[in-house]
Design a protein around this motif. Sequence first.
Motif, PDB file in Angstrom:
ATOM      1  N   UNK A  52      -4.866 -14.138  -3.993  1.00  0.00           N
ATOM      2  CA  UNK A  52      -4.254 -12.739  -3.175  1.00  0.00           C
ATOM      3  C   UNK A  52      -4.347 -11.543  -3.819  1.00  0.00           C
ATOM      4  N   UNK A  53      -4.058 -11.895  -5.660  1.00  0.00           N
ATOM      5  CA  UNK A  53      -3.829 -11.038  -6.007  1.00  0.00           C
ATOM      6  C   UNK A  53      -4.805  -9.871  -6.386  1.00  0.00           C
ATOM      7  N   UNK A  54      -5.923 -10.909  -6.649  1.00  0.00           N
ATOM      8  CA  UNK A  54      -7.397  -9.927  -7.290  1.00  0.00           C
ATOM      9  C   UNK A  54      -7.781  -9.171  -6.065  1.00  0.00           C
ATOM     10  N   UNK A  55      -7.646  -9.862  -4.827  1.00  0.00           N
ATOM     11  CA  UNK A  55      -8.534  -9.648  -3.443  1.00  0.00           C
ATOM     12  C   UNK A  55      -7.341  -8.236  -2.863  1.00  0.00           C
ATOM     13  N   UNK A  56      -6.854  -8.419  -2.741  1.00  0.00           N
ATOM     14  CA  UNK A  56      -5.724  -7.649  -2.335  1.00  0.00           C
ATOM     15  C   UNK A  56      -4.994  -6.132  -2.647  1.00  0.00           C
ATOM     16  N   UNK A  57      -4.533  -7.040  -4.611  1.00  0.00           N
ATOM     17  CA  UNK A  57      -4.624  -5.474  -5.385  1.00  0.00           C
ATOM     18  C   UNK A  57      -5.635  -5.089  -6.007  1.00  0.00           C
ATOM     19  N   UNK A  58      -7.000  -5.715  -5.678  1.00  0.00           N
ATOM     20  CA  UNK A  58      -8.391  -5.186  -6.397  1.00  0.00           C
ATOM     21  C   UNK A  58      -9.005  -4.257  -5.948  1.00  0.00           C
ATOM     22  N   UNK A  59      -8.934  -5.119  -4.346  1.00  0.00           N
ATOM     23  CA  UNK A  59      -9.483  -4.025  -3.348  1.00  0.00           C
ATOM     24  C   UNK A  59      -8.448  -2.718  -2.281  1.00  0.00           C
ATOM     25  N   UNK A  60      -7.353  -2.680  -1.808  1.00  0.00           N
ATOM     26  CA  UNK A  60      -6.411  -2.133  -1.091  1.00  0.00           C
ATOM     27  C   UNK A  60      -5.660  -1.402  -2.151  1.00  0.00           C
ATOM     28  N   UNK A  61      -5.110  -2.177  -2.698  1.00  0.00           N
ATOM     29  CA  UNK A  61      -4.027  -1.168  -3.885  1.00  0.00           C
ATOM     30  C   UNK A  61      -4.208  -0.901  -4.949  1.00  0.00           C
ATOM     31  N   UNK A  62      -5.765  -0.857  -5.238  1.00  0.00           N
ATOM     32  CA  UNK A  62      -6.260  -0.432  -5.935  1.00  0.00           C
ATOM     33  C   UNK A  62      -7.480   1.049  -5.189  1.00  0.00           C
ATOM     34  N   UNK A  63      -7.959   0.362  -4.444  1.00  0.00           N
ATOM     35  CA  UNK A  63      -8.355   1.590  -4.167  1.00  0.00           C
ATOM     36  C   UNK A  63      -8.084   2.001  -3.370  1.00  0.00           C
ATOM     37  N   UNK A  64      -6.255   2.305  -2.781  1.00  0.00           N
ATOM     38  CA  UNK A  64      -5.406   3.635  -2.263  1.00  0.00           C
ATOM     39  C   UNK A  64      -5.567   4.223  -3.746  1.00  0.00           C
ATOM     40  N   UNK A  65      -4.780   3.808  -4.718  1.00  0.00           N
ATOM     41  CA  UNK A  65      -4.619   4.411  -5.851  1.00  0.00           C
ATOM     42  C   UNK A  65      -5.989   5.234  -6.799  1.00  0.00           C
ATOM     43  N   UNK A  66      -6.830   5.190  -6.141  1.00  0.00           N
ATOM     44  CA  UNK A  66      -8.713   5.886  -6.825  1.00  0.00           C
ATOM     45  C   UNK A  66      -8.084   6.658  -5.806  1.00  0.00           C
ATOM     46  N   UNK A  67      -8.023   6.275  -3.961  1.00  0.00           N
ATOM     47  CA  UNK A  67      -7.887   7.826  -3.353  1.00  0.00           C
ATOM     48  C   UNK A  67      -7.064   8.955  -3.665  1.00  0.00           C
ATOM     49  N   UNK A 106       0.340  -1.265  -0.033  1.00  0.00           N
ATOM     50  CA  UNK A 106      -0.279   0.107  -0.096  1.00  0.00           C
ATOM     51  C   UNK A 106       0.860   1.671   0.004  1.00  0.00           C
ATOM     52  N   UNK A 107       2.220   0.973   1.336  1.00  0.00           N
ATOM     53  CA  UNK A 107       2.861   2.614   0.774  1.00  0.00           C
ATOM     54  C   UNK A 107       2.777   2.701  -0.407  1.00  0.00           C
ATOM     55  N   UNK A 108       3.600   1.833  -0.984  1.00  0.00           N
ATOM     56  CA  UNK A 108       4.241   2.138  -2.331  1.00  0.00           C
ATOM     57  C   UNK A 108       3.428   2.139  -3.552  1.00  0.00           C
ATOM     58  N   UNK A 109       2.167   1.636  -3.170  1.00  0.00           N
ATOM     59  CA  UNK A 109       1.076   2.397  -4.977  1.00  0.00           C
ATOM     60  C   UNK A 109       0.899   3.920  -3.902  1.00  0.00           C
TER      61      UNK A 109
END
Length: 259
Positions: A185-200, A89-92
């Motif tokens: 793992x990719x779909x749930x964590x990247x999809x929800x948390x990583x992309x959510x951080x990027x969208x924010x 998440x910090x990387x995103x």
Amino acid sequence: MHTEPLLEAVFQLGLGLIALVANALSAFAGGGAGLVQLPALILLGLPFAMALATHKLASVALGLGAAGRHWREGSLDPQLTLVMIVAGVPGVWLGAHLVLAIPDRWATGALGVLTLGLGLYSNRRPELGQEERGHQLSTTQRIMGGLGLFIIGVLNGSLTSGTGLFVTLWLVSWYGLSYTRAVAHTLILVGLLWNGTGALVLGVLGEIRWDWVPMLVLGSLLGGYIGAHLSLQRGSRLVKRGFELLALVMGISLLIRSV
């Protein structure tokens, strides 16, 4: 007869279909929705920054759709989940702030080469990701694994498209997961948390095309569920082949876009 509402309805259905196909492929192969959905939004007339922010927001629904199918299977490893959150998440967040400083053509070309490399690497190792290796990592290996996820997170926030494929292969090659569990793992964590951080971050820094979001979200939800279901039903061997084919096609398309 009023043609404008009819054309708008057809356009919205088209958006939903684009999202469904892109996210079903991504949920099956472990990433790559942005390599279909993001260029489509740009071709439909959105500026890059707005298309990126809109895509990131809609892609959160991919995580929700996939989570609905994978959660029942108990696919997630709690410790690895924590590492992906703390390191990724910090990387995103960092990558999303850097994105406007990177020339788009260079970034697209580099991502194309890397994506092609991922597919070829996987293809050259037939045994890769066919079953859980379950080996214990040393402290140094755990740190390196987290650093790798941080770097991929930066790429996810900045290059935006196809980095889910990087995460999938990293989880398979470094952590010893099968392709099926790595995709979960990719779909749930990247999809929800990583992309959510990027969208924010991108939503604050830029703009989102809100009237396009509902159909994109609906298509992402359905596509994510369908792709995750097929992934679980078909097993790691077919998922591996899907991953390699998608990496090849998307790598070539990115290189063409960068010229």
